[in-house]
Design a protein around this motif. Structure first.
Motif, mmCIF file in Angstrom:
data_model
loop_
_atom_site.group_PDB
_atom_site.id
_atom_site.type_symbol
_atom_site.label_atom_id
_atom_site.label_comp_id
_atom_site.label_asym_id
_atom_site.label_seq_id
_atom_site.Cartn_x
_atom_site.Cartn_y
_atom_site.Cartn_z
ATOM 1 N N GLN A 93 41.400 47.524 24.570
ATOM 2 C CA GLN A 93 41.655 46.886 25.869
ATOM 3 C C GLN A 93 42.457 47.822 26.768
ATOM 4 O O GLN A 93 42.189 47.930 27.976
ATOM 5 C CB GLN A 93 42.392 45.558 25.682
ATOM 6 C CG GLN A 93 41.689 44.541 24.796
ATOM 7 C CD GLN A 93 40.217 44.367 25.133
ATOM 8 O OE1 GLN A 93 39.845 44.135 26.279
ATOM 9 N NE2 GLN A 93 39.369 44.498 24.120
ATOM 10 N N ARG A 94 43.431 48.512 26.209
ATOM 11 C CA ARG A 94 44.202 49.474 27.008
ATOM 12 C C ARG A 94 43.303 50.600 27.514
ATOM 13 O O ARG A 94 43.441 51.080 28.644
ATOM 14 C CB ARG A 94 45.357 50.038 26.170
ATOM 15 C CG ARG A 94 46.435 49.011 25.844
ATOM 16 C CD ARG A 94 47.612 49.638 25.102
ATOM 17 N NE ARG A 94 48.656 48.650 24.856
ATOM 18 C CZ ARG A 94 48.805 47.958 23.727
ATOM 19 N NH1 ARG A 94 47.945 48.173 22.716
ATOM 20 N NH2 ARG A 94 49.768 47.084 23.583
ATOM 21 N N GLN A 95 42.371 51.012 26.669
ATOM 22 C CA GLN A 95 41.431 52.057 27.075
ATOM 23 C C GLN A 95 40.542 51.565 28.211
ATOM 24 O O GLN A 95 40.270 52.304 29.171
ATOM 25 C CB GLN A 95 40.578 52.476 25.869
ATOM 26 C CG GLN A 95 39.618 53.618 26.140
ATOM 27 C CD GLN A 95 38.908 54.064 24.878
ATOM 28 O OE1 GLN A 95 39.470 54.029 23.794
ATOM 29 N NE2 GLN A 95 37.666 54.490 25.028
ATOM 30 N N LEU A 96 40.082 50.308 28.122
ATOM 31 C CA LEU A 96 39.257 49.731 29.187
ATOM 32 C C LEU A 96 40.054 49.625 30.493
ATOM 33 O O LEU A 96 39.523 49.896 31.575
ATOM 34 C CB LEU A 96 38.749 48.345 28.763
ATOM 35 C CG LEU A 96 37.761 48.311 27.604
ATOM 36 C CD1 LEU A 96 37.488 46.866 27.188
ATOM 37 C CD2 LEU A 96 36.460 49.011 27.985
ATOM 38 N N ILE A 97 41.313 49.228 30.374
ATOM 39 C CA ILE A 97 42.171 49.125 31.565
ATOM 40 C C ILE A 97 42.332 50.495 32.208
ATOM 41 O O ILE A 97 42.197 50.656 33.436
ATOM 42 C CB ILE A 97 43.527 48.519 31.191
ATOM 43 C CG1 ILE A 97 43.363 47.057 30.762
ATOM 44 C CG2 ILE A 97 44.506 48.620 32.358
ATOM 45 C CD1 ILE A 97 44.571 46.485 30.035
ATOM 46 N N ALA A 98 42.592 51.507 31.386
ATOM 47 C CA ALA A 98 42.756 52.860 31.905
ATOM 48 C C ALA A 98 41.471 53.343 32.579
ATOM 49 O O ALA A 98 41.523 53.991 33.645
ATOM 50 C CB ALA A 98 43.140 53.812 30.772
ATOM 51 N N ARG A 99 40.339 53.019 31.995
ATOM 52 C CA ARG A 99 39.066 53.428 32.593
ATOM 53 C C ARG A 99 38.846 52.764 33.942
ATOM 54 O O ARG A 99 38.386 53.392 34.894
ATOM 55 C CB ARG A 99 37.905 53.068 31.644
ATOM 56 C CG ARG A 99 36.551 53.596 32.105
ATOM 57 C CD ARG A 99 35.460 53.189 31.150
ATOM 58 N NE ARG A 99 35.208 51.746 31.199
ATOM 59 C CZ ARG A 99 34.397 51.105 30.373
ATOM 60 N NH1 ARG A 99 33.786 51.780 29.399
ATOM 61 N NH2 ARG A 99 34.211 49.807 30.478
ATOM 62 N N GLU A 100 39.202 51.457 34.034
ATOM 63 C CA GLU A 100 39.056 50.763 35.312
ATOM 64 C C GLU A 100 39.980 51.329 36.374
ATOM 65 O O GLU A 100 39.712 51.212 37.575
ATOM 66 C CB GLU A 100 39.322 49.266 35.114
ATOM 67 C CG GLU A 100 38.247 48.540 34.319
ATOM 68 C CD GLU A 100 36.892 48.571 35.004
ATOM 69 O OE1 GLU A 100 36.851 48.330 36.228
ATOM 70 O OE2 GLU A 100 35.891 48.856 34.324
ATOM 71 N N LEU A 101 41.083 51.958 35.949
ATOM 72 C CA LEU A 101 42.007 52.584 36.886
ATOM 73 C C LEU A 101 41.573 54.002 37.251
ATOM 74 O O LEU A 101 42.246 54.692 38.039
ATOM 75 C CB LEU A 101 43.419 52.621 36.285
ATOM 76 C CG LEU A 101 44.084 51.262 36.054
ATOM 77 C CD1 LEU A 101 45.429 51.456 35.354
ATOM 78 C CD2 LEU A 101 44.276 50.520 37.370
ATOM 79 N N GLY A 102 40.454 54.440 36.659
ATOM 80 C CA GLY A 102 39.936 55.774 36.953
ATOM 81 C C GLY A 102 40.638 56.882 36.209
ATOM 82 O O GLY A 102 40.575 58.057 36.616
ATOM 83 N N LEU A 103 41.295 56.543 35.102
ATOM 84 C CA LEU A 103 42.032 57.559 34.328
ATOM 85 C C LEU A 103 41.135 58.235 33.292
ATOM 86 O O LEU A 103 40.159 57.668 32.844
ATOM 87 C CB LEU A 103 43.224 56.901 33.633
ATOM 88 C CG LEU A 103 44.226 56.206 34.567
ATOM 89 C CD1 LEU A 103 45.328 55.553 33.742
ATOM 90 C CD2 LEU A 103 44.820 57.211 35.549
#
Length: 379
Positions: A369-379
């Motif tokens: 989930q943290r990885q998905l959040i980071a991806r949605e933030l463009g990281l």
């Protein structure tokens, strides 16, 4: 933004909560897992839980994500058999909804009414021994044959597997295409080549039976393919959106139940001549429990609201799943601490801790989930 529930929504919640509490009270003397008994599935069907977000044309209630989550919240609060709540969620969100959204009309007509009624039980067969967080590397394969596909491979941790009548499973049809080379199938348990293993021993969620399931050249006709060949990955992720948002509302209900139990305990229990509630270390720990769950509740409601609006909801769903799972696990641990030695004895509080541990693992781990959040933030 309106933060209130309508009279209809409030009445639906209170009615289900009261009915579930009554059913749960009658079930405390049961010897085996509740998920193994058909009568409990039929009762969940009667209560409308198993078809809440399925279209009315196929036997469901046609509710949106937010109203469905609210029902599962009531179910989780009223039913201390959290494994049954989880099993019902897996049945609805990972199995019924993919059929409702991607199944052919004949398949919907054949299966969905029975699934909504609890007459047909479904299991989700995605996870493999080497494909857990990374579901792009499925070893289970499906190869073309006349009129359908031959399915071969081994799945594990299949929720409801030992009692399932149908299995929603995913297989690779093009190993070189990874995520885009998967196809989703609806497989009859009685089909030749299906082998359901023995129930797995787990630390929690005992009322949801899980098992390995094997497929040995199991024939699946074309009409039992969900969507089109190669669309299995997106179909699975769509089902995970439903599951991560709405199923986890059941754990919000569990957290509410824990707060009720802890509050009653610290008011009644006395040490050093005072109720436990008068000690700041106790009251502040309870305040943290409420803070976690109310924050998670708002995130979950927002995720469901965005789903109902057909807005992009990936970020909201990942935030919600992470907040609910981590929050309820920490609150269950706090509940054990506040009950002291009594919390370590066999009972609702101890069971709640064991039942919440897997929330940070299934439906995508907390780190996923943290990885998905980071991806949605463009990281």
């Amino acid at each position: 933004m309106d933060f209130g529930w309508s009279e209809e929504q409030s009445a639906r919640y209170e009615r289900l909560l009261a009915e579930v509490r009554a059913v749960c009270a009658d079930s405390h003397e049961a010897g085996g897992p509740l998920g193994a008994e058909r009568r409990h599935w039929l009762r969940l069907g009667e209560l409308g839980v198993l078809g809440s977000c399925v279209p009315a044309a196929y036997g469901g209630q046609d509710l949106g994500a937010l109203d469905t989550a609210r029902l599962f919240e009531a179910l989780g609060r009223g039913c201390s058999h959290t494994g049954l709540v989880f099993g019902a969620g897996a049945h609805l969100f990972a199995c019924a909804m993919p059929i409702a959204e991607f199944g052919r009309p004949g398949l919907r007509d054949k299966l969905l009414a029975g699934m909504c009624a609890g007459e047909v039980i479904a299991g989700n067969a995605m996870t493999e021994r080497e494909a857990g967080s990374d579901v792009s590397v499925l070893a289970t394969t499906a190869r073309r044959t006349a009129g359908g596909w031959l399915l071969s491979g081994e799945k594990t941790f299949v929720s409801n597997g030992p009692v399932a009548d149908v299995l929603i499973t995913y297989a690779s049809v093009d190993p070189n295409a990874g995520y885009f080379g998967q196809t989703a199938f609806v497989v009859d348990r009685a089909a030749p080549g299906v082998r359901v293993g023995a129930p797995m021993a787990k630390m929690g969620l005992g009322d949801c039976l899980a098992s390995p399931v094997g497929f040995a050249d199991c024939f699946v006709p074309d009409e039992r393919v969900l969507g089109e060949p190669g669309q299995g990955g997106p179909i699975f992720q769509r089902s995970m959106g439903w599951e991560r948002a709405c199923l986890f509302a059941g754990f919000l209900g569990l957290a509410d139940r824990l707060v009720e139990q802890v509050t009653a305990h610290v008011r009644a229990r006395r040490q050093f001549g005072l109720p436990l509630s008068r000690f700041q270390a106790v009251s502040h720990r309870l305040a943290d429990m409420v803070l976690r769950i109310e924050g998670a509740r708002l995130l979950l409601y927002r995720a469901c609201w965005q789903m109902d609006r057909d807005d992009p909801a990936e970020l909201a769903i990942a935030l919600s799943k992470l907040a609910v799972s981590e929050g309820v696990l920490n609150s269950a641990l706090d509940a054990v601490r506040l009950f002291g030695a009594r919390g370590y004895l066999d009972g609702d509080v101890e069971a709640a801790l064991r039942d919440t541990v897997p929330t940070v693992i299934f439906s995508g781990t907390s780190d996923i989930q943290r990885q998905l959040i980071a991806r949605e933030l463009g990281l």
